[in-house]
Design an enzyme around this catalytic site. Structure first.
Site, PDB file in Angstrom:
ATOM      1  N   GLY A 131       0.717  -1.252   0.000  1.00 48.19           N
ATOM      2  CA  GLY A 131       0.000   0.000   0.000  1.00 48.19           C
ATOM      3  C   GLY A 131       0.746   1.304   0.000  1.00 48.19           C
ATOM      4  O   GLY A 131       0.130   2.336  -0.240  1.00 48.19           O
TER       5      GLY A 131
ATOM      6  N   GLU B 106       3.663  -6.315   1.894  1.00 49.15           N
ATOM      7  CA  GLU B 106       3.452  -6.759   0.515  1.00 49.15           C
ATOM      8  C   GLU B 106       3.484  -5.596  -0.471  1.00 49.15           C
ATOM      9  O   GLU B 106       2.490  -5.300  -1.118  1.00 49.15           O
ATOM     10  CB  GLU B 106       2.087  -7.448   0.404  1.00 49.15           C
ATOM     11  CG  GLU B 106       1.903  -8.603   1.349  1.00 49.15           C
ATOM     12  CD  GLU B 106       0.523  -9.201   1.275  1.00 49.15           C
ATOM     13  OE1 GLU B 106       0.405 -10.435   1.341  1.00 49.15           O
ATOM     14  OE2 GLU B 106      -0.456  -8.431   1.133  1.00 49.15           O
TER      15      GLU B 106
ATOM     16  N   TYR C 169     -10.106   4.868 -13.079  1.00 43.07           N
ATOM     17  CA  TYR C 169     -10.319   5.742 -11.932  1.00 43.07           C
ATOM     18  C   TYR C 169      -9.616   7.091 -12.018  1.00 43.07           C
ATOM     19  O   TYR C 169      -9.172   7.630 -11.015  1.00 43.07           O
ATOM     20  CB  TYR C 169     -10.018   5.048 -10.583  1.00 43.07           C
ATOM     21  CG  TYR C 169      -8.988   3.946 -10.572  1.00 43.07           C
ATOM     22  CD1 TYR C 169      -9.370   2.633 -10.279  1.00 43.07           C
ATOM     23  CD2 TYR C 169      -7.648   4.191 -10.810  1.00 43.07           C
ATOM     24  CE1 TYR C 169      -8.445   1.610 -10.247  1.00 43.07           C
ATOM     25  CE2 TYR C 169      -6.707   3.169 -10.778  1.00 43.07           C
ATOM     26  CZ  TYR C 169      -7.117   1.876 -10.494  1.00 43.07           C
ATOM     27  OH  TYR C 169      -6.197   0.859 -10.457  1.00 43.07           O
TER      28      TYR C 169
ATOM     29  N   GLY D 178       3.762  -3.576  -3.752  1.00 39.28           N
ATOM     30  CA  GLY D 178       3.671  -3.819  -5.191  1.00 39.28           C
ATOM     31  C   GLY D 178       4.079  -2.551  -5.913  1.00 39.28           C
ATOM     32  O   GLY D 178       5.188  -2.412  -6.424  1.00 39.28           O
TER      33      GLY D 178
ATOM     34  N   CYS E  85     -11.640   2.690 -29.881  1.00 40.95           N
ATOM     35  CA  CYS E  85     -12.912   3.291 -30.275  1.00 40.95           C
ATOM     36  C   CYS E  85     -13.772   3.443 -29.029  1.00 40.95           C
ATOM     37  O   CYS E  85     -14.703   2.666 -28.801  1.00 40.95           O
ATOM     38  CB  CYS E  85     -13.624   2.415 -31.277  1.00 40.95           C
ATOM     39  SG  CYS E  85     -12.553   1.989 -32.614  1.00 40.95           S
ATOM     40  N   GLU E  86     -13.435   4.421 -28.236  1.00 44.74           N
ATOM     41  CA  GLU E  86     -14.010   4.527 -26.899  1.00 44.74           C
ATOM     42  C   GLU E  86     -13.684   5.936 -26.422  1.00 44.74           C
ATOM     43  O   GLU E  86     -12.512   6.275 -26.285  1.00 44.74           O
ATOM     44  CB  GLU E  86     -13.275   3.486 -26.028  1.00 44.74           C
ATOM     45  CG  GLU E  86     -13.821   3.177 -24.701  1.00 44.74           C
ATOM     46  CD  GLU E  86     -14.884   2.078 -24.770  1.00 44.74           C
ATOM     47  OE1 GLU E  86     -15.869   2.258 -24.050  1.00 44.74           O
ATOM     48  OE2 GLU E  86     -14.732   1.107 -25.521  1.00 44.74           O
TER      49      GLU E  86
ATOM     50  N   ARG F 132      -5.688   2.815 -16.407  1.00 39.32           N
ATOM     51  CA  ARG F 132      -5.922   3.399 -15.080  1.00 39.32           C
ATOM     52  C   ARG F 132      -6.637   4.751 -15.111  1.00 39.32           C
ATOM     53  O   ARG F 132      -7.339   5.089 -14.170  1.00 39.32           O
ATOM     54  CB  ARG F 132      -4.612   3.485 -14.279  1.00 39.32           C
ATOM     55  CG  ARG F 132      -4.078   2.094 -13.924  1.00 39.32           C
ATOM     56  CD  ARG F 132      -2.879   2.138 -12.991  1.00 39.32           C
ATOM     57  NE  ARG F 132      -3.224   2.577 -11.666  1.00 39.32           N
ATOM     58  CZ  ARG F 132      -2.951   3.781 -11.163  1.00 39.32           C
ATOM     59  NH1 ARG F 132      -2.298   4.670 -11.882  1.00 39.32           N
ATOM     60  NH2 ARG F 132      -3.317   4.089  -9.945  1.00 39.32           N
TER      61      ARG F 132
HETATM   62  C1  LIG Z   1      -2.896  -4.918  -4.126  1.00 40.02           C
HETATM   63  C2  LIG Z   1      -2.365  -5.636  -2.973  1.00 40.02           C
HETATM   64  C3  LIG Z   1      -1.049  -5.434  -2.555  1.00 40.02           C
HETATM   65  C4  LIG Z   1      -0.129  -4.445  -3.209  1.00 40.02           C
HETATM   66  O1  LIG Z   1      -0.552  -3.145  -3.048  1.00 40.02           O
HETATM   67  P1  LIG Z   1       0.376  -1.924  -3.520  1.00 40.02           P
HETATM   68  O2  LIG Z   1      -0.463  -0.748  -3.298  1.00 40.02           O
HETATM   69  O3  LIG Z   1       0.683  -2.160  -4.952  1.00 40.02           O
HETATM   70  O4  LIG Z   1       1.598  -1.942  -2.687  1.00 40.02           O
HETATM   71  C5  LIG Z   1      -0.587  -6.162  -1.494  1.00 40.02           C
HETATM   72  N1  LIG Z   1      -1.385  -7.060  -0.869  1.00 40.02           N
HETATM   73  C6  LIG Z   1      -2.642  -7.298  -1.248  1.00 40.02           C
HETATM   74  C7  LIG Z   1      -3.449  -8.295  -0.523  1.00 40.02           C
HETATM   75  C8  LIG Z   1      -3.189  -6.595  -2.302  1.00 40.02           C
HETATM   76  O5  LIG Z   1      -4.453  -6.813  -2.665  1.00 40.02           O
END
Ligand SMILES: *Cc1c(COP(=O)(O)O)cnc(C)c1O
Length: 431
Positions: free
Chosen positions: A248, A290, A334, A292, A361-362, A330
């Protein structure tokens, strides 16, 4: 510039990792995803080192594969000492094909089919992140058949709103992920899991959302998890070895976004955790996170070639690029903000506002609206920054547009990691 790996060379071209983006566009064609491997490695190291330093041994960052998933990513992750989340059998397959060690994989997903569960157990994934009772039952039965005691984390929802976009906010009670603490359903989840012979509860998982710039929501999650874990201990004697706090942390898409101090936040969070453990007299768990977006987001950019330029008198100006919602949905999804640059004329004066449209086409196929730039002309190279996360992984073949390749940059050199899709690829499944 938004990041320190970007620059402008003597030709007035945008560079990434000191490589000229205009020559990349010439060499590989556009639309083109570019991923600065050195930047990604820097981001991995930030998490690996800070988590070991502040949370202690056994604490780990797991890369959230949904942000960016292809084989080359797993080689980098393994070399940098990261573990990884997979959320589907396809992501699991990709990680295994890349030779990533199965024991360092965490299998996510709020609707694993029976087949997915068998695939995960057969592949010997290290951990399942169990979302619901149904999955628990099926996993326990299949693990039993295989003579395995499966390590799991139980996904609970802490009921936190981290003030982020609705679509990427997943920690509230009213959502489709995990079991809520507040309603007592998480408690029932744990007590049920404790009865299962073939399940080893390693700890609890919570993910509160995405694009979060402060540490406070994570502290709130720690509070709720600790209180919950303490209650579980009092009721059952069960002690969680790990709290997985999810992903997150946000990245900067535009100049006005703050820069997240990841190390500082991890330090603050570890102090918060330590105090909390004392308060609840609970043994300090190891921590998993976690990330990402914050691993790959700022390592990526997309290059396009400008096509049609339209001035709609009394309305707006448009520049159309040779990609769009098929490689970056994206904005359409949103209204995500991005920094857009004219990569071949970085020193030219910005003369007007142009809405960057894709080729689908959107009418919703926009990359960004009203971007200040030099007057564009056909053939200009347009760069969209911070597309490393949730672009390639969200791409589609809408309008039968082929997916762009991914070029990686390492030590000032470029190499192809994913080739461009061909028309034959589009036909590959058709009989
Ligand atoms: C999407 C997600 C992440 C990664 O979130 P980021 O904002 O990309 O860091 C980690 N864990 C879970 C369970 C997720 O759904």
């Amino acid at each position: 510039m938004l990041y320190d790996n970007l620059g402008i060379n003597v030709k007035g071209h945008l560079t990434v990792g000191s490589v000229d983006t205009v020559s990349l566009a010439e060499k590989y064609g556009t639309a083109l995803y570019v991923l600065d491997e050195d930047k990604m490695r820097e981001n991995c190291r930030l998490y690996v080192n800070a988590m070991a330093k502040y949370f202690g041994e056994g604490s780990l960052p797991l890369f959230a594969g949904k942000a960016l998933c292809f084989k080359g990513i797993y080689r980098v992750l393994e070399e940098e000492g990261m573990s990884a989340d997979v959320v589907s059998p396809g992501e699991l397959y990709t990680a295994l094909k890349a030779g990533f060690p199965a024991e360092r994989l965490f299998f996510h997903g709020n609707n694993k089919t029976d087949e997915d569960i068998r695939y995960g157990v057969d592949s010997k994934v290290g951990y399942f992140i169990v979302d619901n009772l149904n999955e628990l039952e099926i996993l326990d039965a299949y693990a039993g058949e295989c003579g395995v005691k499966q390590k799991v984390l139980l996904r609970v929802t802490p009921g936190i709103d981290p003030h982020t976009l609705e679509a990427i906010n997943t920690g509230r009670i009213d959502c489709q992920f995990g079991r809520p603490i507040e309603t007592g359903q998480a408690e029932h989840f744990v007590k049920t899991a404790l009865q299962k012979d073939n399940i080893d509860i390693w700890g609890f998982h919570s993910h509160i959302g995405s694009q979060i710039f402060e540490v406070q929501p994570f502290c709130d999650a720690v509070d709720i998890l600790l209180e919950f874990a303490k209650k579980m201990y009092d009721d059952t004697g069960f002690v969680a070895r790990t709290f997985n706090l999810g992903g997150g942390f946000g990245v900067r898409y535009v100049e006005s976004d703050p820069q997240v101090d990841i190390e500082g936040n991890i330090k603050a969070l570890s102090e918060y955790l330590e105090n909390g453990c004392e308060k609840f007299s609970y043994p300090k768990p190891t921590i998993y996170m976690e990330p990402g977006r914050s691993i790959v987001g700022n390592a990526g950019l997309t290059l396009y070639t400008a096509g049609g330029v339209k001035d709609i008198e009394g309305y707006r100006n448009y520049v159309t690029v040779d990609g769009g919602m098929t490689d970056n949905p994206r904005y359409a999804l949103y209204e995500a903000k991005y920094t857009v640059l004219m990569a071949n004329r970085m020193n030219d004066e910005k003369e007007g506002a142009y809405t960057v449209a894709g080729r689908c086409c959107e009418s919703g196929d926009l990359i960004q609206e009203d971007v200040l730039m030099p007057t564009p002309k056909r053939g200009d190279i347009i760069a969209v920054l911070t597309t490393g996360a949730y672009n390639f992984s969200m791409a589609s073949n809408y309008n039968r547009i082929c997916r762009p390749p991914v070029v990686m940059i390492r030590d000032g050199k470029d190499y192809l990691a994913v080739r461009r899709q061909t028309f034959d690829d589009l036909m590959a499944c058709e009989l």
